[in-house]
Design a protein around this motif. Structure first.
Motif, PDB file in Angstrom:
ATOM      1  N   MET A   1       0.827  -1.235   0.209  1.00 47.44           N
ATOM      2  CA  MET A   1       0.025   0.068  -0.012  1.00 47.44           C
ATOM      3  C   MET A   1       0.784   1.326   0.052  1.00 47.44           C
ATOM      4  O   MET A   1       1.884   1.507   0.657  1.00 47.44           O
ATOM      5  N   ASP A   2       0.614   2.177  -0.870  1.00 45.68           N
ATOM      6  CA  ASP A   2       1.169   3.538  -0.996  1.00 45.68           C
ATOM      7  C   ASP A   2       0.735   4.520   0.071  1.00 45.68           C
ATOM      8  O   ASP A   2      -0.475   4.875   0.038  1.00 45.68           O
ATOM      9  N   SER A   3       1.474   4.799   1.349  1.00 45.55           N
ATOM     10  CA  SER A   3       0.750   5.484   2.379  1.00 45.55           C
ATOM     11  C   SER A   3       1.194   6.851   2.359  1.00 45.55           C
ATOM     12  O   SER A   3       1.326   7.535   3.279  1.00 45.55           O
ATOM     13  N   LYS A   4       1.819   7.304   1.127  1.00 44.43           N
ATOM     14  CA  LYS A   4       2.338   8.794   1.117  1.00 44.43           C
ATOM     15  C   LYS A   4       1.167   9.778   1.446  1.00 44.43           C
ATOM     16  O   LYS A   4       1.362  10.804   2.199  1.00 44.43           O
ATOM     17  N   VAL A   5      -0.050   9.692   0.836  1.00 45.14           N
ATOM     18  CA  VAL A   5      -1.192  10.487   1.096  1.00 45.14           C
ATOM     19  C   VAL A   5      -1.698  10.523   2.635  1.00 45.14           C
ATOM     20  O   VAL A   5      -1.901  11.654   3.142  1.00 45.14           O
ATOM     21  N   GLN A   6      -1.413   9.311   3.200  1.00 45.80           N
ATOM     22  CA  GLN A   6      -1.914   9.255   4.717  1.00 45.80           C
ATOM     23  C   GLN A   6      -0.811   9.985   5.520  1.00 45.80           C
ATOM     24  O   GLN A   6      -1.103  10.760   6.221  1.00 45.80           O
ATOM     25  N   GLU A   7       0.371   9.988   5.311  1.00 46.63           N
ATOM     26  CA  GLU A   7       1.667  10.574   5.811  1.00 46.63           C
ATOM     27  C   GLU A   7       1.483  12.139   5.552  1.00 46.63           C
ATOM     28  O   GLU A   7       1.755  12.641   6.521  1.00 46.63           O
ATOM     29  N   GLU A   8       1.036  12.487   4.716  1.00 46.43           N
ATOM     30  CA  GLU A   8       1.175  13.743   4.182  1.00 46.43           C
ATOM     31  C   GLU A   8      -0.059  14.468   5.007  1.00 46.43           C
ATOM     32  O   GLU A   8      -0.051  15.643   5.556  1.00 46.43           O
ATOM     33  N   THR A   9      -1.258  13.764   5.117  1.00 49.24           N
ATOM     34  CA  THR A   9      -2.258  14.264   5.697  1.00 49.24           C
ATOM     35  C   THR A   9      -2.038  14.271   7.337  1.00 49.24           C
ATOM     36  O   THR A   9      -2.425  15.248   8.094  1.00 49.24           O
ATOM     37  N   TYR A  10      -1.519  13.474   7.774  1.00 47.81           N
ATOM     38  CA  TYR A  10      -1.163  13.443   9.092  1.00 47.81           C
ATOM     39  C   TYR A  10      -0.102  14.472   9.521  1.00 47.81           C
ATOM     40  O   TYR A  10      -0.360  15.001  10.661  1.00 47.81           O
TER      41      TYR A  10
END
Length: 44
Positions: free
Chosen positions: A9-18
């Motif tokens: 899973m690409d978690s880049k978007v979740q990391e940027e949101t956090y």
């Protein structure tokens, strides 16, 4: 149903949101502290 492979899973978007949430929360907390200090000094 799609097959899921662990760790793909690409978690880049979740990391940027956090990171954005943490930044917003920190700045808002600092603002509230300064607001409370301002009211403590000038609100009579």
């Amino acid at each position: 149903m799609a097959e899921h492979k662990h760790g793909t899973m690409d978690s880049k978007v979740q990391e940027e949101t956090y990171a954005g949430f943490i930044t917003f929360t920190t700045r808002f907390t600092i603002f509230l502290v300064f607001l409370a200090l301002f009211l403590a000094v000038f609100a009579t």
